[in-house]
Design an enzyme around this catalytic site. Structure first.
Site, short mmCIF file in Angstrom:
data_model
loop_
_atom_site.label_atom_id
_atom_site.label_comp_id
_atom_site.label_asym_id
_atom_site.label_seq_id
_atom_site.Cartn_x
_atom_site.Cartn_y
_atom_site.Cartn_z
N ASP A 127 12.88 33.43 76.88
CA ASP A 127 12.47 33.39 75.47
C ASP A 127 11.25 34.29 75.22
OD1 ASP A 127 11.91 32.61 72.87
OD2 ASP A 127 12.08 30.46 73.28
N HIS A 178 9.79 34.63 72.05
CA HIS A 178 9.06 34.24 70.83
C HIS A 178 7.64 33.79 71.19
CE1 HIS A 178 13.29 33.74 69.53
NE2 HIS A 178 12.82 34.15 68.36
C1 B12 Z 1 9.98 36.40 64.80
C2 B12 Z 1 11.30 35.89 65.34
C3 B12 Z 1 11.90 36.65 66.35
C4 B12 Z 1 11.26 37.87 67.00
C5 B12 Z 1 10.27 37.36 68.08
C6 B12 Z 1 9.07 38.32 68.24
C7 B12 Z 1 8.11 37.78 69.28
N1 B12 Z 1 7.98 38.48 70.38
O1 B12 Z 1 7.52 36.72 69.10
C8 B12 Z 1 12.51 38.59 67.60
C9 B12 Z 1 13.08 39.53 66.56
C10 B12 Z 1 12.28 39.36 68.90
C11 B12 Z 1 13.47 37.41 67.77
C12 B12 Z 1 14.51 37.40 68.66
C13 B12 Z 1 15.45 36.37 68.75
N2 B12 Z 1 15.52 35.27 67.96
CO1 B12 Z 1 14.13 34.76 66.70
N3 B12 Z 1 13.01 34.23 65.29
C14 B12 Z 1 11.89 34.70 64.84
C15 B12 Z 1 11.43 33.84 63.63
C16 B12 Z 1 11.79 34.62 62.35
C17 B12 Z 1 9.96 33.49 63.57
C18 B12 Z 1 9.38 32.83 64.84
C19 B12 Z 1 7.89 32.73 64.66
O2 B12 Z 1 7.13 33.58 65.10
N4 B12 Z 1 7.44 31.67 63.94
C20 B12 Z 1 6.03 31.48 63.54
C21 B12 Z 1 5.29 30.57 64.54
C22 B12 Z 1 3.84 30.41 64.05
O3 B12 Z 1 5.91 29.30 64.51
P1 B12 Z 1 6.52 28.59 65.82
O4 B12 Z 1 6.90 29.59 66.83
O5 B12 Z 1 7.52 27.60 65.37
O6 B12 Z 1 5.26 27.81 66.42
C23 B12 Z 1 4.59 26.73 65.76
C24 B12 Z 1 5.16 25.35 66.05
O7 B12 Z 1 6.54 25.35 66.38
C25 B12 Z 1 4.29 24.81 67.15
N5 B12 Z 1 4.68 25.02 68.54
C26 B12 Z 1 5.13 26.14 69.16
N6 B12 Z 1 5.27 25.94 70.45
C27 B12 Z 1 4.87 24.67 70.71
C28 B12 Z 1 4.78 23.97 71.93
C29 B12 Z 1 4.32 22.66 71.92
C30 B12 Z 1 4.22 21.91 73.20
C31 B12 Z 1 3.97 22.03 70.69
C32 B12 Z 1 3.49 20.62 70.70
C33 B12 Z 1 4.06 22.74 69.48
C34 B12 Z 1 4.50 24.05 69.50
O8 B12 Z 1 3.04 25.44 66.99
C35 B12 Z 1 3.18 26.70 66.34
C36 B12 Z 1 2.10 26.83 65.30
O9 B12 Z 1 2.28 25.90 64.25
C37 B12 Z 1 12.30 32.54 63.81
C38 B12 Z 1 12.71 31.82 62.52
C39 B12 Z 1 11.59 31.00 61.96
N7 B12 Z 1 11.36 31.15 60.71
O10 B12 Z 1 10.95 30.24 62.73
C40 B12 Z 1 13.52 33.09 64.56
C41 B12 Z 1 14.28 32.17 65.51
C42 B12 Z 1 13.32 31.36 66.35
N8 B12 Z 1 15.00 33.12 66.35
C43 B12 Z 1 16.18 32.74 66.68
C44 B12 Z 1 17.10 33.45 67.51
C45 B12 Z 1 18.50 32.88 67.66
C46 B12 Z 1 16.72 34.63 68.16
C47 B12 Z 1 17.58 35.46 69.11
C48 B12 Z 1 18.39 34.65 70.14
C49 B12 Z 1 18.48 36.32 68.21
C50 B12 Z 1 19.49 37.19 68.97
N9 B12 Z 1 20.74 36.76 68.89
O11 B12 Z 1 19.11 38.14 69.61
C51 B12 Z 1 16.55 36.38 69.78
C52 B12 Z 1 16.02 35.78 71.09
C53 B12 Z 1 15.33 36.80 71.91
C54 B12 Z 1 14.68 36.15 73.11
N10 B12 Z 1 15.23 36.35 74.28
O12 B12 Z 1 13.72 35.44 72.96
C55 B12 Z 1 16.52 31.39 66.06
C56 B12 Z 1 16.52 30.25 67.06
C57 B12 Z 1 17.64 29.27 66.74
C58 B12 Z 1 17.54 27.96 67.46
N11 B12 Z 1 16.54 27.66 68.23
O13 B12 Z 1 18.42 27.19 67.24
C59 B12 Z 1 15.46 31.29 64.92
C60 B12 Z 1 15.02 29.85 64.56
C61 B12 Z 1 16.07 31.97 63.65
C62 B12 Z 1 17.23 31.18 63.10
N12 B12 Z 1 17.02 30.40 62.05
O14 B12 Z 1 18.32 31.25 63.59
N13 B12 Z 1 13.12 36.38 66.93
#
Ligand code: B12
Length: 148
Positions: free
Chosen positions: A16, A18
């Site tokens: 992953d 992300h």
């Molecule tokens: C940006 C993004 C990308 C970027 C990542 C860039 C990078 N290097 O970070 C790129 C374009 C590379 C990408 C690729 C992919 N992505 Co993407 N991506 C996103 C996106 C739009 C935003 C993620 C993000 O940065 N969120 C902002 C941060 C601040 O939020 P967060 O990560 O959720 O973290 C917060 C909380 O969750 C929490 N948190 C995080 N970790 C932890 C851990 C603990 C212990 C705790 C308590 C809390 C916690 O704290 C954070 C702050 O509040 C999401 C959709 C979305 N809107 O979330 C999809 C998403 C995560 N991606 C998705 C997918 C499918 C992929 C790909 C598989 C697509 C593909 N077929 O190639 C690839 C995977 C590549 C890989 N091997 O990782 C899906 C995942 C689906 C699922 N899980 O069911 C999502 C949800 C989009 C969707 N709706 O389908 N992605």
């Protein structure tokens, strides 16, 4: 024990990439006084455990966003136990599994795996900090009772 004496290991598990949420979380935890060992993206499960041993960590926080969390986290608690980290606090968060499922069902999967807390998508860093505060306070209380 004060927050600044606690060590937390953070990272994004498996294949992953992300990193954004994990980075934000790690920075917020550091700002609130924890020592954070940040392993970054693409971290194998075993590396979390190795880092926790090397730094005598108090908790491991695993992020999983790409939907393979269930697969990547399977056996994580067992790895900790095998390494002698029987009671380390384990959190997991992110977008843990593919598709839309009721959160209680997803949470149960991860609690059954031995995680102490599972965080749903969009969990705020303030919530995570509150959980850590509560869980460390409970552990300290239990330890004091055991020593009395
Ligand atoms: C940006 C993004 C990308 C970027 C990542 C860039 C990078 N290097 O970070 C790129 C374009 C590379 C990408 C690729 C992919 N992505 Co993407 N991506 C996103 C996106 C739009 C935003 C993620 C993000 O940065 N969120 C902002 C941060 C601040 O939020 P967060 O990560 O959720 O973290 C917060 C909380 O969750 C929490 N948190 C995080 N970790 C932890 C851990 C603990 C212990 C705790 C308590 C809390 C916690 O704290 C954070 C702050 O509040 C999401 C959709 C979305 N809107 O979330 C999809 C998403 C995560 N991606 C998705 C997918 C499918 C992929 C790909 C598989 C697509 C593909 N077929 O190639 C690839 C995977 C590549 C890989 N091997 O990782 C899906 C995942 C689906 C699922 N899980 O069911 C999502 C949800 C989009 C969707 N709706 O389908 N992605």
């Amino acid at each position: 024990m004060a927050a600044n004496q606690r060590t937390l290991v953070t990272g994004v598990i498996g294949s992953d990439t992300h990193i954004v949420g994990n980075r934000i979380l790690s920075m917020a935890l550091e700002k609130s006084g924890y020592k954070v060992v940040s392993l970054g993206a693409l971290t194998p499960a075993g590396d979390f455990v190795k880092a926790a041993i090397e730094t005598a960590a108090d908790a491991i926080l695993v992020s999983s966003l790409y939907g393979q969390g269930e697969l990547d986290c399977r056996g994580f608690r067992d790895l900790c136990v095998e390494a002698g980290l029987d009671h380390i606090l384990l959190y997991v968060g992110g977008n843990l599994i593919v598709g839309k499922h009721p959160w209680p069902a997803v949470e149960k999967i991860f609690l059954d795996m031995g995680f102490d807390r599972a965080a749903p998508p969009g969990t705020r860093v303030e919530t995570v900090i509150e959980w850590l505060h509560e869980d460390f306070a409970t552990r300290d209380r239990d330890l004091r009772r055991a020593l009395d």
